[in-house]
Design a protein around this motif. Structure first.
Motif, PDB file in Angstrom:
ATOM      1  N   LEU A   1       0.887  -1.154   0.000  1.00 13.70           N
ATOM      2  CA  LEU A   1       0.000   0.000   0.000  1.00 13.70           C
ATOM      3  C   LEU A   1       0.924   1.202   0.000  1.00 13.70           C
ATOM      4  O   LEU A   1       1.682   1.410   0.947  1.00 13.70           O
ATOM      5  CB  LEU A   1      -0.924   0.033   1.221  1.00 13.70           C
ATOM      6  CG  LEU A   1      -1.790   1.294   1.341  1.00 13.70           C
ATOM      7  CD1 LEU A   1      -2.684   1.463   0.121  1.00 13.70           C
ATOM      8  CD2 LEU A   1      -2.608   1.256   2.612  1.00 13.70           C
ATOM      9  N   ARG A   2       0.883   1.967  -1.079  1.00 14.13           N
ATOM     10  CA  ARG A   2       1.793   3.105  -1.237  1.00 14.13           C
ATOM     11  C   ARG A   2       1.005   4.405  -1.093  1.00 14.13           C
ATOM     12  O   ARG A   2       0.169   4.729  -1.916  1.00 14.13           O
ATOM     13  CB  ARG A   2       2.498   3.033  -2.586  1.00 14.13           C
ATOM     14  CG  ARG A   2       3.321   1.767  -2.716  1.00 14.13           C
ATOM     15  CD  ARG A   2       3.997   1.659  -4.033  1.00 14.13           C
ATOM     16  NE  ARG A   2       4.692   0.379  -4.114  1.00 14.13           N
ATOM     17  CZ  ARG A   2       5.217  -0.089  -5.214  1.00 14.13           C
ATOM     18  NH1 ARG A   2       5.146   0.611  -6.338  1.00 14.13           N
ATOM     19  NH2 ARG A   2       5.818  -1.258  -5.216  1.00 14.13           N
TER      20      ARG A   2
ATOM     21  N   SER B   1      -9.994   4.992  11.148  1.00  9.70           N
ATOM     22  CA  SER B   1     -10.637   5.261  12.438  1.00  9.70           C
ATOM     23  C   SER B   1     -11.682   4.201  12.735  1.00  9.70           C
ATOM     24  O   SER B   1     -12.037   3.409  11.858  1.00  9.70           O
ATOM     25  CB  SER B   1     -11.289   6.647  12.419  1.00  9.70           C
ATOM     26  OG  SER B   1     -12.333   6.686  11.465  1.00  9.70           O
ATOM     27  N   GLY B   2     -12.171   4.203  13.958  1.00 12.28           N
ATOM     28  CA  GLY B   2     -13.231   3.279  14.358  1.00 12.28           C
ATOM     29  C   GLY B   2     -12.821   1.838  14.104  1.00 12.28           C
ATOM     30  O   GLY B   2     -11.671   1.453  14.306  1.00 12.28           O
ATOM     31  N   PRO B   3     -13.754   1.026  13.627  1.00 13.98           N
ATOM     32  CA  PRO B   3     -13.447  -0.381  13.386  1.00 13.98           C
ATOM     33  C   PRO B   3     -12.781  -0.654  12.036  1.00 13.98           C
ATOM     34  O   PRO B   3     -12.616  -1.794  11.640  1.00 13.98           O
ATOM     35  CB  PRO B   3     -14.830  -1.050  13.466  1.00 13.98           C
ATOM     36  CG  PRO B   3     -15.760   0.000  12.970  1.00 13.98           C
ATOM     37  CD  PRO B   3     -15.184   1.316  13.475  1.00 13.98           C
ATOM     38  N   GLY B   4     -12.400   0.384  11.321  1.00 14.26           N
ATOM     39  CA  GLY B   4     -11.763   0.213  10.018  1.00 14.26           C
ATOM     40  C   GLY B   4     -10.416  -0.470  10.123  1.00 14.26           C
ATOM     41  O   GLY B   4      -9.677  -0.268  11.092  1.00 14.26           O
ATOM     42  N   ALA B   5     -10.073  -1.299   9.137  1.00 14.15           N
ATOM     43  CA  ALA B   5      -8.795  -2.011   9.135  1.00 14.15           C
ATOM     44  C   ALA B   5      -8.174  -1.974   7.753  1.00 14.15           C
ATOM     45  O   ALA B   5      -8.857  -2.141   6.748  1.00 14.15           O
ATOM     46  CB  ALA B   5      -9.006  -3.447   9.580  1.00 14.15           C
ATOM     47  N   VAL B   6      -6.857  -1.770   7.719  1.00 12.30           N
ATOM     48  CA  VAL B   6      -6.089  -1.739   6.472  1.00 12.30           C
ATOM     49  C   VAL B   6      -4.883  -2.626   6.637  1.00 12.30           C
ATOM     50  O   VAL B   6      -4.192  -2.572   7.650  1.00 12.30           O
ATOM     51  CB  VAL B   6      -5.641  -0.302   6.123  1.00 12.30           C
ATOM     52  CG1 VAL B   6      -4.788  -0.296   4.870  1.00 12.30           C
ATOM     53  CG2 VAL B   6      -6.855   0.616   5.951  1.00 12.30           C
ATOM     54  N   SER B   7      -4.636  -3.462   5.656  1.00 15.38           N
ATOM     55  CA  SER B   7      -3.421  -4.275   5.680  1.00 15.38           C
ATOM     56  C   SER B   7      -2.865  -4.384   4.271  1.00 15.38           C
ATOM     57  O   SER B   7      -3.492  -4.043   3.311  1.00 15.38           O
ATOM     58  CB  SER B   7      -3.704  -5.658   6.245  1.00 15.38           C
ATOM     59  OG  SER B   7      -4.619  -6.364   5.422  1.00 15.38           O
TER      60      SER B   7
END
Length: 142
Positions: free
Chosen positions: A123-124, A136-142
């Motif tokens: 992820l660039r 934010s909150g329940p958000g997730a990034v991988s």
């Protein structure tokens, strides 16, 4: 003899050009909705909803909203050469590489306040342009 050799040359040339065209033509679909709307609606894209074989490009100042589970793309470009926005409030998106602010002078903003954005490669953020990633909150990034 010359005719046979010429035909073989033309066949070789045609095969080479076909191969070059196939390699250089990558599937892509561009976000066309100038406003905010659901990623999963095919009418919002130039070539329909992205698939695992197609690059998804959000680059027209519009906002693609991921609200449905199981969305896919090959690579995702948020702000390829201009301005792009990507929002997650729920749902999921899986792709190989994500770019936020890809090209010089581009601006990309991704906001993940819910749902999941999974990049199996990189992820660039701010590749050559300006990129912003808000989680934010329940958000997730991988």
């Amino acid at each position: 003899m010359k005719t046979t050799a010429r035909r073989q040359s033309y066949r070789f040339l045609l095969a080479a050009l076909t191969l070059i065209a196939a390699v250089s033509a990558q599937a892509q679909t561009d976000w066309t909705n100038p406003g905010a709307s659901d990623w999963s609606l095919g009418a919002n894209w130039s070539a329909g909803t992205p698939t695992a074989a197609a690059n998804a490009i959000v680059d027209n100042s519009g906002t693609a909203q991921v609200t449905t589970l199981g969305q896919v793309a090959k690579n995702v470009y948020v702000g390829d050469l201009a301005i792009g926005n990507l929002e997650f409030s729920s749902g999921s998106l899986n792709n190989s590489i994500g770019y936020i602010g890809y090209g010089a002078g581009s601006i990309g903003v991704a906001t993940v306040s819910g749902g999941t954005w999974t990049n199996s490669g990189d992820l660039r953020v701010g590749n050559s342009g300006m990129g912003t990633l808000n989680i934010s909150g329940p958000g997730a990034v991988s």
